[in-house]
Design a protein around this motif. Structure first.
Motif, PDB file in Angstrom:
ATOM      1  N   UNK A  36       0.881  -1.342  -0.172  1.00  0.00           N
ATOM      2  CA  UNK A  36       0.044  -0.017  -0.049  1.00  0.00           C
ATOM      3  C   UNK A  36       0.725   1.312  -0.046  1.00  0.00           C
ATOM      4  N   UNK A  37       1.884   1.353   0.853  1.00  0.00           N
ATOM      5  CA  UNK A  37       2.790   2.473   0.732  1.00  0.00           C
ATOM      6  C   UNK A  37       3.499   2.498  -0.423  1.00  0.00           C
ATOM      7  N   UNK A  38       4.169   1.640  -0.924  1.00  0.00           N
ATOM      8  CA  UNK A  38       4.980   1.364  -2.084  1.00  0.00           C
ATOM      9  C   UNK A  38       4.219   1.791  -3.307  1.00  0.00           C
ATOM     10  N   UNK A  79      15.945  -3.661  -0.641  1.00  0.00           N
ATOM     11  CA  UNK A  79      15.826  -3.375  -2.174  1.00  0.00           C
ATOM     12  C   UNK A  79      14.999  -4.304  -2.836  1.00  0.00           C
ATOM     13  N   UNK A  80      15.652  -5.559  -2.675  1.00  0.00           N
ATOM     14  CA  UNK A  80      15.082  -6.825  -3.239  1.00  0.00           C
ATOM     15  C   UNK A  80      13.694  -7.028  -2.835  1.00  0.00           C
ATOM     16  N   UNK A  81      13.396  -6.791  -1.543  1.00  0.00           N
ATOM     17  CA  UNK A  81      12.137  -7.037  -0.850  1.00  0.00           C
ATOM     18  C   UNK A  81      11.223  -6.302  -1.319  1.00  0.00           C
ATOM     19  N   UNK A  82      11.675  -5.160  -1.354  1.00  0.00           N
ATOM     20  CA  UNK A  82      10.420  -3.984  -1.890  1.00  0.00           C
ATOM     21  C   UNK A  82      10.355  -3.954  -3.526  1.00  0.00           C
ATOM     22  N   UNK A  83      11.301  -4.206  -4.169  1.00  0.00           N
ATOM     23  CA  UNK A  83      10.951  -4.626  -5.559  1.00  0.00           C
ATOM     24  C   UNK A  83      10.281  -5.823  -5.944  1.00  0.00           C
ATOM     25  N   UNK A  84      10.355  -6.837  -4.978  1.00  0.00           N
ATOM     26  CA  UNK A  84       9.651  -8.136  -5.346  1.00  0.00           C
ATOM     27  C   UNK A  84       8.113  -7.597  -4.972  1.00  0.00           C
ATOM     28  N   UNK A  85       7.844  -6.843  -3.961  1.00  0.00           N
ATOM     29  CA  UNK A  85       6.417  -6.371  -3.405  1.00  0.00           C
ATOM     30  C   UNK A  85       5.751  -5.681  -4.509  1.00  0.00           C
ATOM     31  N   UNK A  86       6.643  -4.678  -5.124  1.00  0.00           N
ATOM     32  CA  UNK A  86       6.185  -3.541  -6.228  1.00  0.00           C
ATOM     33  C   UNK A  86       5.818  -4.562  -7.597  1.00  0.00           C
TER      34      UNK A  86
END
Length: 149
Positions: A36-38, A79-86
């Motif tokens: 939601x934030x991303x 970075x990797x976690x947020x990129x996966x979520x994105x």
């Protein structure tokens, strides 16, 4: 509209709705909140476009480039976690990503109803129609119908 909703207001409302509904549905609430934030981070760099201002492909290209720039400054693990979520958000195949997309439409409809008092109702009608057409989750649809009463 001088009194239009800020990204911060949108993000906060989305976060509250996401937290409550993901818990009600026993989804991965931490992932839903992060998603939601991303989901609007890229807009902090490129701005928010109306559908008639820019094509979907161009908007996606700009958002992905902006998101890459934002994420590259983070430690690799984050970075990797947020990129996966994105990426999960963009693909819309998981219950979590579907919920975030639908809540984005729900929040848009809520804002449209608020703006309806100050502008010609015909101007907000496309936003409400879009929400009605795209929200499929029964719990989210019920909230939408309550808003539209």
């Amino acid at each position: 509209l001088n009194d239009s909703e800020s990204v911060a207001e949108h993000s906060y409302m989305m976060s509250v709705m996401s937290m409550v509904l993901s818990d009600m549905k026993s989804l991965n609430s931490e992932k839903v909140l992060k998603m939601t934030i991303l989901h609007d981070w890229a807009e902090s760099k490129i701005g928010d476009f109306m559908p008639d201002q820019i094509g979907y492909d161009k908007k996606s290209e700009l958002e992905n480039y902006a998101m890459s720039e934002i994420l590259e400054s983070l430690p690799q693990k984050i970075h990797d976690e947020y990129e996966d979520i994105w990426d999960e958000f963009l693909v819309r195949t998981t219950p979590e990503s579907k919920l975030v997309h639908e809540l984005d439409k729900l929040e848009m409809a809520l804002q449209a109803k608020i703006y309806e008092k100050d502008v010609d109702p015909e101007k907000v009608k496309p936003f409400i129609i879009s929400a009605v057409e795209q929200i499929m989750d029964p719990d989210v649809k019920k909230i939408l119908m309550d808003i539209l009463k």
